[in-house]
Design a protein around this motif. Structure first.
Motif, short mmCIF file in Angstrom:
data_model
loop_
_atom_site.label_atom_id
_atom_site.label_comp_id
_atom_site.label_asym_id
_atom_site.label_seq_id
_atom_site.Cartn_x
_atom_site.Cartn_y
_atom_site.Cartn_z
N VAL A 157 34.69 -115.49 -35.63
CA VAL A 157 35.73 -116.24 -34.91
C VAL A 157 37.14 -115.92 -35.41
CG1 VAL A 157 34.29 -118.16 -34.17
CG2 VAL A 157 35.28 -118.19 -36.46
N PRO A 158 37.61 -114.68 -35.27
CA PRO A 158 39.02 -114.43 -35.60
C PRO A 158 39.92 -115.09 -34.57
CG PRO A 158 38.04 -112.49 -34.56
CD PRO A 158 36.92 -113.48 -34.77
N ASP A 159 41.00 -115.69 -35.04
CA ASP A 159 42.02 -116.28 -34.19
C ASP A 159 41.43 -117.25 -33.15
OD1 ASP A 159 44.35 -116.13 -31.96
OD2 ASP A 159 45.15 -115.60 -33.91
N TYR A 160 41.76 -117.05 -31.85
CA TYR A 160 41.34 -118.03 -30.85
C TYR A 160 39.88 -117.88 -30.42
CZ TYR A 160 42.31 -114.37 -27.31
OH TYR A 160 42.32 -113.22 -26.56
N ASP A 161 39.13 -116.94 -31.00
CA ASP A 161 37.70 -116.86 -30.69
C ASP A 161 36.96 -118.13 -31.11
OD1 ASP A 161 38.10 -114.44 -29.58
OD2 ASP A 161 36.94 -113.27 -31.02
N LEU A 162 37.54 -118.89 -32.04
CA LEU A 162 36.97 -120.19 -32.38
C LEU A 162 37.04 -121.13 -31.17
CD1 LEU A 162 35.89 -122.38 -34.31
CD2 LEU A 162 38.28 -122.86 -34.93
N TYR A 163 38.15 -121.10 -30.46
CA TYR A 163 38.31 -121.97 -29.29
C TYR A 163 37.29 -121.61 -28.21
CZ TYR A 163 40.47 -124.35 -25.35
OH TYR A 163 40.70 -125.14 -24.26
N ILE A 164 37.07 -120.31 -27.99
CA ILE A 164 36.06 -119.88 -27.01
C ILE A 164 34.68 -120.35 -27.46
CG2 ILE A 164 34.96 -117.86 -25.96
CD1 ILE A 164 37.61 -116.38 -26.25
N THR A 165 34.39 -120.18 -28.74
CA THR A 165 33.09 -120.60 -29.29
C THR A 165 32.86 -122.09 -29.09
OG1 THR A 165 33.13 -118.83 -30.94
CG2 THR A 165 31.71 -120.71 -31.39
N MET A 166 33.89 -122.87 -29.36
CA MET A 166 33.75 -124.32 -29.23
C MET A 166 33.55 -124.75 -27.77
SD MET A 166 33.59 -125.81 -32.09
CE MET A 166 32.69 -124.41 -32.76
N GLN A 167 34.21 -124.07 -26.83
CA GLN A 167 34.00 -124.38 -25.42
C GLN A 167 32.54 -124.18 -25.03
OE1 GLN A 167 37.19 -123.15 -22.48
NE2 GLN A 167 37.82 -121.93 -24.24
N ILE A 168 31.97 -123.05 -25.45
CA ILE A 168 30.59 -122.73 -25.08
C ILE A 168 29.61 -123.67 -25.78
CG2 ILE A 168 28.81 -120.94 -25.13
CD1 ILE A 168 31.09 -118.87 -25.04
N MET A 169 29.79 -123.86 -27.08
CA MET A 169 28.86 -124.69 -27.84
C MET A 169 28.92 -126.15 -27.39
SD MET A 169 27.05 -122.82 -29.82
CE MET A 169 26.30 -124.11 -30.81
N ASP A 170 30.11 -126.66 -27.12
CA ASP A 170 30.23 -128.04 -26.67
C ASP A 170 29.53 -128.23 -25.32
OD1 ASP A 170 31.21 -130.72 -26.85
OD2 ASP A 170 32.75 -130.21 -25.39
N HIS A 171 29.67 -127.23 -24.46
CA HIS A 171 29.00 -127.28 -23.16
C HIS A 171 27.47 -127.28 -23.33
CE1 HIS A 171 28.46 -126.67 -18.87
NE2 HIS A 171 27.68 -125.63 -19.12
N LEU A 172 26.97 -126.36 -24.14
CA LEU A 172 25.52 -126.26 -24.35
C LEU A 172 24.97 -127.52 -25.02
CD1 LEU A 172 25.11 -122.56 -25.53
CD2 LEU A 172 24.44 -123.53 -23.33
N CYS A 173 25.74 -128.09 -25.92
CA CYS A 173 25.27 -129.27 -26.65
C CYS A 173 25.19 -130.51 -25.77
CB CYS A 173 26.18 -129.54 -27.85
SG CYS A 173 25.99 -128.33 -29.18
N HIS A 174 25.86 -130.49 -24.64
CA HIS A 174 25.74 -131.59 -23.68
C HIS A 174 24.70 -131.28 -22.60
CE1 HIS A 174 29.60 -132.97 -25.38
NE2 HIS A 174 29.24 -134.15 -24.93
N CYS A 175 24.17 -130.05 -22.64
CA CYS A 175 23.23 -129.63 -21.59
C CYS A 175 21.77 -129.65 -22.03
CB CYS A 175 23.58 -128.20 -21.14
SG CYS A 175 24.92 -128.10 -19.94
N TYR A 176 21.51 -129.22 -23.26
CA TYR A 176 20.13 -128.89 -23.64
C TYR A 176 19.77 -129.56 -24.96
CZ TYR A 176 15.98 -125.88 -24.04
OH TYR A 176 14.70 -125.42 -24.13
N SER A 177 18.73 -130.36 -24.93
CA SER A 177 18.35 -131.15 -26.11
C SER A 177 17.89 -130.28 -27.28
CB SER A 177 17.25 -132.15 -25.75
OG SER A 177 16.09 -131.47 -25.29
N GLU A 178 17.33 -129.08 -26.99
CA GLU A 178 16.83 -128.21 -28.05
C GLU A 178 17.96 -127.61 -28.90
OE1 GLU A 178 13.43 -127.78 -28.75
OE2 GLU A 178 13.46 -129.49 -27.38
N MET A 179 19.21 -127.81 -28.48
CA MET A 179 20.34 -127.34 -29.28
C MET A 179 20.44 -128.11 -30.59
SD MET A 179 21.85 -124.76 -27.92
CE MET A 179 23.41 -124.75 -28.78
N SER A 180 19.70 -129.19 -30.73
CA SER A 180 19.70 -129.94 -32.00
C SER A 180 19.05 -129.14 -33.12
CB SER A 180 18.96 -131.27 -31.83
OG SER A 180 17.60 -131.05 -31.44
N LYS A 181 18.38 -128.04 -32.78
CA LYS A 181 17.80 -127.15 -33.81
C LYS A 181 18.87 -126.29 -34.48
CE LYS A 181 13.56 -126.40 -31.07
NZ LYS A 181 12.75 -125.36 -30.37
#
Length: 514
Positions: A157-181
Motif C-alpha cells: 500500500v504505497p501512498d493512496y493504495d491504502l485508500y483503494i485497499t480500504m474501499q475494497i475490503m470495507d465493501h467485502l466485509c459488508h458482503c460476505y460473512s467468511e471474510m471474518s477469517k
C-alpha cells in the motif's frame, strides 16, 4: 549370395517401372488421405465445459453477483481508525521479517484482525498466508469461500493504495460473512507511507483571506514593468524572450504537478460481485516494482498457527485441504506430540499446483482434476511458461493414483538435480528460511533462492496426494527487462552469500546459471 541380390534388385526395378503409374496414383491417394485426416482432427468439435470460471473475463467473487452489502453489519474487525482514517498515533510500525541488506519497507500488522478462528489452538488450524496488490484483493473471497482455516493477507500500500485497499475490503466485509477469517497486514516503502487522501484534505483546511492593498499594488506594478520590458524588445530578441517564458512556465507547471499528490479513484460497486474496471493504483502509475517476497514474509510472520502455507492469492484450494492435512499430521505424529508443539524436522509438505484451460471450472477434487488433465484441459502450473518451475517428481504417478479419502504422503523428494529449478508451494513452519526480500515479482523466479537454501539444509519435500491448489486460466505476462536484470544481479550476490554460509552439495547446483 551376391548373384541372388543382383537378380532380386533387377526384378524389383523392372516391376516398379512396369507399375510406376499405379504406384504414383496410390502414393497420391495416401498423401491426400493423410492431409484430410489432419484437417479433420484439427477442426473436430471437441467437448467443452460451459464458461463458468477460468475464462479470461473471469471475475473473482462471481458467486456474490446480485447480492447487496449489509450496511449495518461488518464481518471484519478494523483497527487504527480504518477504514475511514489511519490514526498514526495508535499504529505500531514494524520492520520487515528478513530485513536483508537495507531495510526499505515498513509493516503494519493487523489492520484487520480475523475473528473466525480466534478461539482455536494454534495446533488445530492451518493458515493460508498470501499477499497482493490492491487490484488483486478481490481474489480473497474465493480463498475465504473454500479455505477451512484462518487467512493472513499482506497488501502492498504505497501512498493512496491504502485508500483503494480500504474501499475494497470495507465493501467485502459488508458482503460476505467468511471474510471474518481474514487478517489484513500492510507493507509499504519507508519513503512512500500509506495515506487516505480525503482524510488529509479535510484536516488541511485553509481559511479564506483577502488580499491587502499593498499586495495588490505590488502585483500591478510587476505586470507593468514586464509590459515595458516586452515593448523594448526588437525582432531579434523578442522570439528568444517568448521561448524563454514558455520554457519557464512549463518547468514551473511540472514542478507544481510533481509536488501535488495524485488523487485515487473512488470505486463504485454495483453489487457484492465488485467492480470490473482496471484500477489505476499508485504502484502502476509510478511503475513501481512489486516486492512480493516482503509480502510473503509478512503474511507468514503474522500467522498464529503451527503450520501454514505461503501461497498466491489466485490459487484456489481443493476441498477441505486444511482439515484433511491436520488430520494426516495427527495420524503420523500422534495427537499428544502435536499438542506438545512437535514438528517434523527439516520437512515440508508440497501441495501440487495446477491450472485449468480457458472456460473450465476450477476442480474441487482430484478425480475431476485428473479427468481434465487427461482431456488436456488442465496441466501442472506454468507448464507452458516455465516448465521446470512447478513440474514435481512423480507427477504422472500422482495423476494415475486413485484419489485417497483424505490427504496422504505420496513420496519423499528433494530439491535436487534434475529438479534443482523447482519452486513448489508448501505447508511449513517458522523454522524455514525467509524469502529473500530484495527480489521482485516482475523479475521472476523469486522463490528460487529460498528453495536452494532448503536444499543446502537437506530438507525433505513430502509430496501430498489428495491435495492441490488450482489457478484459473491466465495470460502470460510481458517481460520486464529492468526487473529481470535486478533479480539476476541480486541472485548472484545471494548465491555468494549461501556459499559462505553452507557446505556445497553438488546436487543442489550451487552456482549461477546452473
Amino acid at each position: 549370395m551376391t548373384r541372388c541380390l543382383r537378380i532380386s534388385t533387377a526384378y524389383s526395378l523392372r516391376w516398379m517401372m512396369r507399375h510406376s503409374t499405379a504406384l504414383l496414383f496410390i502414393s497420391f491417394i495416401g498423401v491426400v488421405t493423410f492431409i484430410l485426416h489432419l484437417y479433420a482432427f484439427k477442426h473436430e468439435d471437441k467437448f467443452r465445459y460451459r464458461d463458468i470460471i477460468g475464462d479470461f473475463d473471469y471475475r473473482p467473487g462471481a458467486f456474490l453477483k446480485g447480492l447487496q452489502p449489509n450496511e449495518n453489519t461488518s464481518y471484519c474487525e478494523f483497527n487504527y481508525g480504518l477504514p475511514e482514517a489511519l490514526n498514526w498515533h495508535s499504529v505500531r510500525v514494524h520492520k520487515t521479517p528478513e530485513g536483508f541488506v537495507t531495510n526499505t519497507h515498513n509493516v503494519i500488522y493487523n489492520a484487520i484482525k480475523g475473528t473466525a478462528y480466534a478461539n482455536f489452538s494454534k495446533y488445530d488450524a492451518l493458515t493460508y498466508a498470501t499477499q497482493a496488490t490492491p487490484e488483486f484483493i478481490y481474489h480473497i473471497v474465493e480463498i475465504a469461500r473454500f479455505w477451512d482455516g484462518p487467512i493472513s493477507l499482506a497488501v502492498f500500500v504505497p501512498d493512496y493504495d491504502l485508500y483503494i485497499t480500504m474501499q475494497i475490503m470495507d465493501h467485502l466485509c459488508h458482503c460476505y460473512s467468511e471474510m471474518s477469517k481474514v487478517s489484513l497486514h500492510l507493507f509499504y516503502p519507508i519513503k512512500i507511507p500509506p495515506r487516505i487522501p480525503f482524510q488529509i484534505d479535510m484536516r488541511a483546511t485553509v481559511p479564506q483571506t483577502t488580499m491587502s492593498s499593498n499586495v495588490t499594488k505590488s502585483i500591478t506594478q510587476t505586470l507593468q514593468e514586464k509590459m515595458e520590458k516586452y515593448k523594448q524588445l526588437n525582432k531579434t530578441t523578442r522570439p528568444e524572450y517568448i521561448k524563454w517564458v514558455r520554457q519557464t512556465k512549463i518547468q514551473r507547471m511540472m514542478s507544481i504537478m510533481s509536488q501535488r499528490p495524485l488523487m485515487p479513484p473512488i470505486l463504485q460497486f454495483e453489487d457484492c460481485m465488485g467492480s470490473n474496471i482496471v484500477i489505476p493504483t499508485y504502484r502502476k502509475i509510478n511503475n513501481m516494482l512489486y516486492p512480493i517476497n516482503v509480502g510473503r514474509n509478512v503474511a507468514r510472520n503474522a500467522s498464529l498457527t503451527n503450520y501454514f502455507i505461503v501461497s498466491d492469492i489466485e490459487m484456489v484450494p481443493s476441498e477441505g485441504l486444511a482439515t484433511k492435512f491436520l488430520r494426516m499430521v495427527n495420524k503420523l505424529m500422534g495427537r499428544k506430540k502435536r499438542k506438545e508443539g512437535c514438528i517434523f524436522s527439516k520437512t515440508i509438505f508440497v501441495v501440487p499446483l495446477f491450472e485449468v484451460g480457458r472456460g473450465e471450472p476450477i476442480p474441487r477434487d482430484k478425480d475431476t482434476l485428473s479427468s481434465l488433465v487427461a482431456a488436456k484441459r488442465a496441466s501442472y502450473f506454468h507448464a507452458k511458461t516455465c516448465s521446470h518451475c512447478q513440474r514435481f517428481p512423480g507427477l504422472q504417478t500422482w495423476l494415475s493414483r486413485p484419489s485417497p479419502v483424505g490427504i496422504e504422503p505420496m513420496m519423499i523428494a528433494h530439491r535436487e538435480y534434475p529438479y534443482h529449478r523447482w519452486e513448489p508451494l508448501y505447508i511449513g513452519t517458522q523454522k524455514e528460511p525467509w524469502y529473500n526480500e530484495i527480489l521482485v515479482w516482475e523479475g521472476r523466479q523469486d522463490k528460487m533462492t529460498q528453495m536452494l537454501e532448503l536444499c543446502l539444509q537437506n530438507y525433505r519435500l513430502i509430496v501430498l496426494d489428495g491435495a492441490f491448489l488450482c489457478h484459473a486460466a491466465s495470460k502470460s505476462g510481458s517481460k520486464n527487462g529492468q526487473a529481470i536484470r535486478h533479480n539476476n544481479r541480486w541472485y548472484k550476490k545471494l548465491i555468494d552469500r549461501l556459499k559462505s554460509k553452507y557446505e556445497d552439495r553438488t546436487l543442489c547446483r550451487l552456482s549461477w546459471g546452473s
